[in-house]
Design an enzyme around this catalytic site. Structure first.
Site, PDB file in Angstrom:
ATOM      1  N   GLU A 164      48.185  77.879  15.408  1.00  0.00           N
ATOM      2  CA  GLU A 164      49.416  77.429  15.017  1.00  0.00           C
ATOM      3  C   GLU A 164      50.341  77.000  16.522  1.00  0.00           C
ATOM      4  O   GLU A 164      50.682  78.422  16.393  1.00  0.00           O
ATOM      5  CB  GLU A 164      50.274  76.594  14.267  1.00  0.00           C
ATOM      6  CG  GLU A 164      50.718  75.562  13.692  1.00  0.00           C
ATOM      7  CD  GLU A 164      50.410  74.227  14.363  1.00  0.00           C
ATOM      8  OE1 GLU A 164      50.305  74.642  15.579  1.00  0.00           O
ATOM      9  OE2 GLU A 164      51.123  73.447  14.071  1.00  0.00           O
ATOM     10  N   ASP A 165      51.546  76.610  17.233  1.00  0.00           N
ATOM     11  CA  ASP A 165      52.636  76.609  17.838  1.00  0.00           C
ATOM     12  C   ASP A 165      53.399  77.561  17.451  1.00  0.00           C
ATOM     13  O   ASP A 165      53.776  78.363  17.564  1.00  0.00           O
ATOM     14  CB  ASP A 165      52.397  75.485  18.947  1.00  0.00           C
ATOM     15  CG  ASP A 165      52.897  74.647  18.326  1.00  0.00           C
ATOM     16  OD1 ASP A 165      52.414  73.684  17.140  1.00  0.00           O
ATOM     17  OD2 ASP A 165      52.872  73.940  19.299  1.00  0.00           O
TER      18      ASP A 165
ATOM     19  N   ASP B 286      58.006  74.931  11.845  1.00  0.00           N
ATOM     20  CA  ASP B 286      59.176  74.308  11.752  1.00  0.00           C
ATOM     21  C   ASP B 286      59.214  74.009  10.293  1.00  0.00           C
ATOM     22  O   ASP B 286      59.614  75.130   9.314  1.00  0.00           O
ATOM     23  CB  ASP B 286      58.922  73.250  13.024  1.00  0.00           C
ATOM     24  CG  ASP B 286      60.756  72.611  12.746  1.00  0.00           C
ATOM     25  OD1 ASP B 286      61.159  73.072  12.720  1.00  0.00           O
ATOM     26  OD2 ASP B 286      60.552  71.512  13.180  1.00  0.00           O
TER      27      ASP B 286
ATOM     28  N   ARG C 113      54.341  70.453  28.920  1.00  0.00           N
ATOM     29  CA  ARG C 113      53.531  71.803  27.768  1.00  0.00           C
ATOM     30  C   ARG C 113      53.285  72.922  29.530  1.00  0.00           C
ATOM     31  O   ARG C 113      52.537  73.831  28.445  1.00  0.00           O
ATOM     32  CB  ARG C 113      52.128  70.969  27.543  1.00  0.00           C
ATOM     33  CG  ARG C 113      52.518  70.127  26.009  1.00  0.00           C
ATOM     34  CD  ARG C 113      51.255  69.719  25.514  1.00  0.00           C
ATOM     35  NE  ARG C 113      51.029  68.479  24.494  1.00  0.00           N
ATOM     36  CZ  ARG C 113      51.653  68.393  23.842  1.00  0.00           C
ATOM     37  NH1 ARG C 113      51.486  69.570  22.762  1.00  0.00           N
ATOM     38  NH2 ARG C 113      51.405  67.292  23.593  1.00  0.00           N
TER      39      ARG C 113
ATOM     40  N   PHE D 150      65.184  73.018  19.732  1.00  0.00           N
ATOM     41  CA  PHE D 150      64.235  72.544  20.116  1.00  0.00           C
ATOM     42  C   PHE D 150      63.217  73.129  21.857  1.00  0.00           C
ATOM     43  O   PHE D 150      64.220  73.392  22.880  1.00  0.00           O
ATOM     44  CB  PHE D 150      64.252  70.910  20.442  1.00  0.00           C
ATOM     45  CG  PHE D 150      63.038  70.265  19.971  1.00  0.00           C
ATOM     46  CD1 PHE D 150      62.274  70.479  19.165  1.00  0.00           C
ATOM     47  CD2 PHE D 150      62.188  70.115  21.198  1.00  0.00           C
ATOM     48  CE1 PHE D 150      60.872  69.191  19.448  1.00  0.00           C
ATOM     49  CE2 PHE D 150      61.125  69.189  21.678  1.00  0.00           C
ATOM     50  CZ  PHE D 150      61.006  68.808  20.435  1.00  0.00           C
TER      51      PHE D 150
HETATM   52  P1  IMP Z   1      56.257  71.547  10.995  1.00  0.00           P
HETATM   53  O1  IMP Z   1      54.931  70.500  10.108  1.00  0.00           O
HETATM   54  O2  IMP Z   1      57.754  70.785  11.008  1.00  0.00           O
HETATM   55  O3  IMP Z   1      56.343  73.081  11.034  1.00  0.00           O
HETATM   56  O4  IMP Z   1      55.869  70.792  12.799  1.00  0.00           O
HETATM   57  C1  IMP Z   1      55.198  71.917  13.158  1.00  0.00           C
HETATM   58  C2  IMP Z   1      54.729  71.145  14.108  1.00  0.00           C
HETATM   59  O5  IMP Z   1      56.257  70.387  15.319  1.00  0.00           O
HETATM   60  C3  IMP Z   1      54.392  71.852  15.575  1.00  0.00           C
HETATM   61  O6  IMP Z   1      53.310  72.272  15.530  1.00  0.00           O
HETATM   62  C4  IMP Z   1      54.616  70.711  16.348  1.00  0.00           C
HETATM   63  O7  IMP Z   1      53.661  70.353  17.152  1.00  0.00           O
HETATM   64  C5  IMP Z   1      56.223  69.910  16.388  1.00  0.00           C
HETATM   65  N1  IMP Z   1      57.756  71.275  16.489  1.00  0.00           N
HETATM   66  C6  IMP Z   1      58.814  72.093  15.947  1.00  0.00           C
HETATM   67  N2  IMP Z   1      58.878  72.240  16.183  1.00  0.00           N
HETATM   68  C7  IMP Z   1      58.691  72.101  17.831  1.00  0.00           C
HETATM   69  C8  IMP Z   1      60.021  72.435  18.941  1.00  0.00           C
HETATM   70  O8  IMP Z   1      60.519  72.790  18.671  1.00  0.00           O
HETATM   71  N3  IMP Z   1      59.135  72.433  19.502  1.00  0.00           N
HETATM   72  C9  IMP Z   1      58.303  71.576  20.476  1.00  0.00           C
HETATM   73  N4  IMP Z   1      57.013  71.010  19.128  1.00  0.00           N
HETATM   74  C10 IMP Z   1      57.832  71.497  17.665  1.00  0.00           C
HETATM   75 MG    MG Z   2      51.714  70.767  16.728  1.00  0.00          MG
END
Ligand code: IMP
Ligand code: MG
Length: 174
Positions: free
Chosen positions: A98-99, A102, A164, A151
């Site tokens: 995963e990238d 968050d 991207r 962000f």
């Molecule tokens: P989570 O479910 O809140 O953990 O979110 C995960 C997803 O939110 C990641 O796979 C990203 O696609 C997106 N995301 C969260 N933070 C960022 C950020 O700082 N930049 C870009 N995408 C983000």
């Molecule tokens: Mg994502």
């Protein structure tokens, strides 16, 4: 790409150096067996391809589409599978790639979903971790970098599908 809203947080060379370390560590943690890397589209695509090439073993590359964010910067809280895997995970070692972690909502959901498919093991590799933002528990075995609550875009991560293809990871300022 010159853009006054972008400030480099982690450079391309720092990213690549860290991925070499992660690749070596993962290769030694999985000396044998069938290892499936499950790339979470689209943000993890560059990370997965660089990580796979940093590994000194065979891997199977799989792709899965998940959406939890709309077009903006805030989570909708809703997780949807937009593209499922084409293969069974039964008895395979599975590493979700995963990238960024968050809130943890996406990975918490995904670990439950893929765990039901009876893999031999299931772990997570995430390039970035924003621990301050966590609202759901997630155990991430391999983390590239912990970052503050900002962000970020680039190296796969987007804002409304933009940025991207930047080599560096950048903070996006208003
Ligand atoms: P989570 O479910 O809140 O953990 O979110 C995960 C997803 O939110 C990641 O796979 C990203 O696609 C997106 N995301 C969260 N933070 C960022 C950020 O700082 N930049 C870009 N995408 C983000
Ligand atoms: Mg994502």
């Amino acid at each position: 790409m010159k853009d006054p809203k972008l400030r480099v947080l982690i450079s391309a060379s720092q990213i690549q150096a860290r991925i070499q370390e992660l690749g070596a560590q993962i290769s030694s943690d999985y000396p044998d067996g069938n290892l499936h890397l499950v790339c979470i589209l689209k943000g993890a695509c560059f990370f997965m391809t660089d990580l796979a090439r940093a590994m000194k073993r065979d891997v199977v590359l799989e792709f899965m589409g998940i959406s939890s964010y709309g077009k903006g910067k805030t989570a909708s809280g809703e997780v949807k599978v937009t593209k499922d895997l084409d293969v069974s995970l039964e008895n395979a070692d599975v590493l979700i790639v995963e990238d960024i972690v968050d809130s943890g909502v996406t990975l918490n959901y995904l670990v439950n979903l893929l765990g039901q498919r009876r893999p031999k093991s299931l772990k997570i590799a995430a390039l970035l971790d924003k621990p301050e933002r966590r609202i759901r528990p997630v155990q991430v075995s391999y983390v590239g970098f912990q970052i503050p609550d900002r962000f970020v875009v680039g190296y796969g991560l987007d804002y409304a599908e933009k940025y991207r293809n930047l080599d560096d990871l950048c903070v996006l300022d208003e």
